[in-house]
Design an enzyme around this catalytic site. Structure first.
Site, PDB file in Angstrom:
ATOM      1  N   SER A 153       0.943  -1.300   0.081  1.00 52.48           N
ATOM      2  CA  SER A 153       0.050   0.167   0.040  1.00 52.48           C
ATOM      3  C   SER A 153       0.865   1.178   0.111  1.00 52.48           C
ATOM      4  O   SER A 153       1.698   1.295  -0.816  1.00 52.48           O
ATOM      5  CB  SER A 153      -0.870  -0.016   1.110  1.00 52.48           C
ATOM      6  OG  SER A 153      -1.987   1.045   1.039  1.00 52.48           O
ATOM      7  N   THR A 154       0.724   2.246   1.065  1.00 54.26           N
ATOM      8  CA  THR A 154       1.504   3.200   0.988  1.00 54.26           C
ATOM      9  C   THR A 154       3.158   3.247   0.703  1.00 54.26           C
ATOM     10  O   THR A 154       3.357   2.398   1.668  1.00 54.26           O
ATOM     11  CB  THR A 154       1.335   3.958   2.207  1.00 54.26           C
ATOM     12  OG1 THR A 154      -0.112   4.254   2.557  1.00 54.26           O
ATOM     13  CG2 THR A 154       1.888   5.466   2.322  1.00 54.26           C
ATOM     14  N   MET A 174       0.060   0.935   5.124  1.00 53.46           N
ATOM     15  CA  MET A 174      -0.784   1.387   6.647  1.00 53.46           C
ATOM     16  C   MET A 174      -1.980   0.382   6.468  1.00 53.46           C
ATOM     17  O   MET A 174      -2.564  -0.088   5.517  1.00 53.46           O
ATOM     18  CB  MET A 174      -1.469   2.543   6.360  1.00 53.46           C
ATOM     19  CG  MET A 174      -2.335   3.262   7.520  1.00 53.46           C
ATOM     20  SD  MET A 174      -1.650   2.936   9.194  1.00 53.46           S
ATOM     21  CE  MET A 174      -0.352   4.522   9.139  1.00 53.46           C
ATOM     22  N   ASP A 214      -4.527  -4.956   6.001  1.00 52.37           N
ATOM     23  CA  ASP A 214      -4.993  -5.613   4.800  1.00 52.37           C
ATOM     24  C   ASP A 214      -4.138  -6.639   4.351  1.00 52.37           C
ATOM     25  O   ASP A 214      -2.708  -6.621   4.140  1.00 52.37           O
ATOM     26  CB  ASP A 214      -5.220  -4.658   3.403  1.00 52.37           C
ATOM     27  CG  ASP A 214      -5.773  -5.482   2.373  1.00 52.37           C
ATOM     28  OD1 ASP A 214      -6.722  -6.497   2.606  1.00 52.37           O
ATOM     29  OD2 ASP A 214      -5.828  -5.313   1.165  1.00 52.37           O
ATOM     30  N   HIS A 269      -2.469  -1.108  -3.283  1.00 53.70           N
ATOM     31  CA  HIS A 269      -3.712  -0.130  -2.951  1.00 53.70           C
ATOM     32  C   HIS A 269      -3.558   0.930  -4.231  1.00 53.70           C
ATOM     33  O   HIS A 269      -2.665   1.692  -4.134  1.00 53.70           O
ATOM     34  CB  HIS A 269      -3.726   0.125  -1.599  1.00 53.70           C
ATOM     35  CG  HIS A 269      -4.062  -0.839  -0.760  1.00 53.70           C
ATOM     36  ND1 HIS A 269      -4.009  -0.642   0.519  1.00 53.70           N
ATOM     37  CD2 HIS A 269      -4.681  -2.153  -0.910  1.00 53.70           C
ATOM     38  CE1 HIS A 269      -4.330  -1.753   1.184  1.00 53.70           C
ATOM     39  NE2 HIS A 269      -4.829  -2.835   0.225  1.00 53.70           N
TER      40      HIS A 269
END
Length: 360
Positions: free
Chosen positions: A174-175, A293, A296, A200
């Site tokens: 993600s991030t 973050m 998931d 993401h």
């Protein structure tokens, strides 16, 4: 009282500046301490106000956001959230911004700005919070994207061989993940096992992300399409706004792309991909959890390990945000926790090693 996150908003639109400042100031844990309509004003404001996060528009007068970001990340690295328009050119430039060190981005609507930005309010403040916790490093990137050096790229004589037709590598991020994924993929040789990736990302950006990686890697990289056969030497990236999983058709692994429900607030979701890997691939899978973050994919990665996969998790020191890797570790999903640049070499050693568990 908890210290508030101090934000400077940089955008050439007075309306957008006003909307963003209002959204930020509605939050109990953050405040907009200044707004600027061009990067030259922003530069002085950053020196004076020392904000925790800045939001930065891409297209501005006097100096565009990318040039400003490049200078900022070389001279005074800090968390930056890009505000980018949802166009093909905007997607390409956004990928460049992430390369330069921006923590994340929000896709700004081209029309209906007031309603559009208000609809994005929860996403904007969530990403400001994440950015405020990010580990930002000084950028040394040149003005244009360069092909990785031969030292960084995968050795061309490191053959994986027949093993690559049975194994599958599954990556979640993600991030901070766009650059982390790149660091993995540029080190993979042309005959590596098939690779499936959930990062993401909203609709409209994954095509550009895949194309950028395809130009840098020895393997072929594409946005996954429903029914794609997963081949050795190829990587498949989950399309933004769709759920992505894997299945089997005869002896072949195939991509399944569908418009499913949000899972863990995400679409695409790492949980969906990893759960399918546990079910379909089992002991022939390798899992990799990278920076991001939230949680998931953590539970599904443990399911992968329970079904015989071997899993790598990025360590805290090399993460932009340690949330998803931390959760994977806490769930008992990790076989090895490694710095980002050590993951691909460790995986290649495992693939080409003598341990029968990892051989066809």
């Amino acid at each position: 009282m908890t210290k508030k996150i101090r934000v400077v908003v940089v955008d050439d639109s007075a309306l957008v500046r006003s909307l963003l400042a209002e959204i930020i100031n509605r939050q109990a844990d953050m405040e907009c301490v200044g707004t600027a309509n061009d990067p030259l004003i922003a530069r002085e404001m950053i020196r004076e106000l020392n904000p925790d996060v800045i939001t930065l528009d891409i297209e501005m007068p006097k100096m565009d956001g990318i040039e400003f970001l490049g200078r900022l990340m070389r001279l005074r690295p800090m968390p930056v959230l890009m505000i980018s328009t949802l166009t093909e050119r905007g997607a390409d430039i956004t990928m460049r911004a992430l390369e330069l060190g921006a923590v994340d981005f929000v896709a700004k609507p081209r029309i209906g700005v007031v309603d559009g930005i208000n609809d994005l309010a929860s996403q904007i403040v969530d990403k400001v919070r994440v950015a405020s916790q990010a580990h930002v490093r000084r950028s040394v990137a040149p003005a244009t994207t360069a092909v990785p050096s031969q030292a960084a790229a995968a050795p061309r004589n490191q053959a994986i061989g027949r093993i690559s037709t049975e194994k599958l590598i599954c990556i979640g991020a993600s991030t901070g993940g766009t650059e982390a994924i790149k660091e993995i993929l540029v080190r993979m040789p042309a005959d590596s096992p098939g690779i499936v990736i959930t990062q993401h990302m909203p609709p409209g950006f994954t095509t550009s992300f895949a194309a950028r990686l395809n130009g840098l890697c020895q393997i072929s990289v594409k946005e996954a399409a429903n029914g794609d056969r997963i081949l050795p030497g190829h990587a498949y990236i989950a399309p933004g706004g769709k759920q992505f999983r894997i299945d089997k058709s005869g002896a072949n692994y195939v991509c399944v792309v569908e418009d499913g429900e949000l899972v863990n607030r995400h679409k695409p979701s790492v949980e969906v991909l990893f759960k399918s890997a546990a079910r379909v691939v089992g002991r022939n899978a390798f899992g990799i959890m990278l920076t991001g973050m939230g949680n998931d994919g953590a539970k599904a990665m443990k399911e992968m390990r329970d079904c015989g996969s071997y899993n790598y998790v990025q360590d805290e020191a090399s993460c932009v945000v340690f949330g998803m890797p931390r959760e994977a570790i806490l769930h008992g999903a990790a076989d090895e926790v490694l710095p980002l640049l050590s993951i691909a070499p460790a995986l290649l050693t495992k693939l080409s090693g003598s341990n029968d568990r990892y051989r066809v």
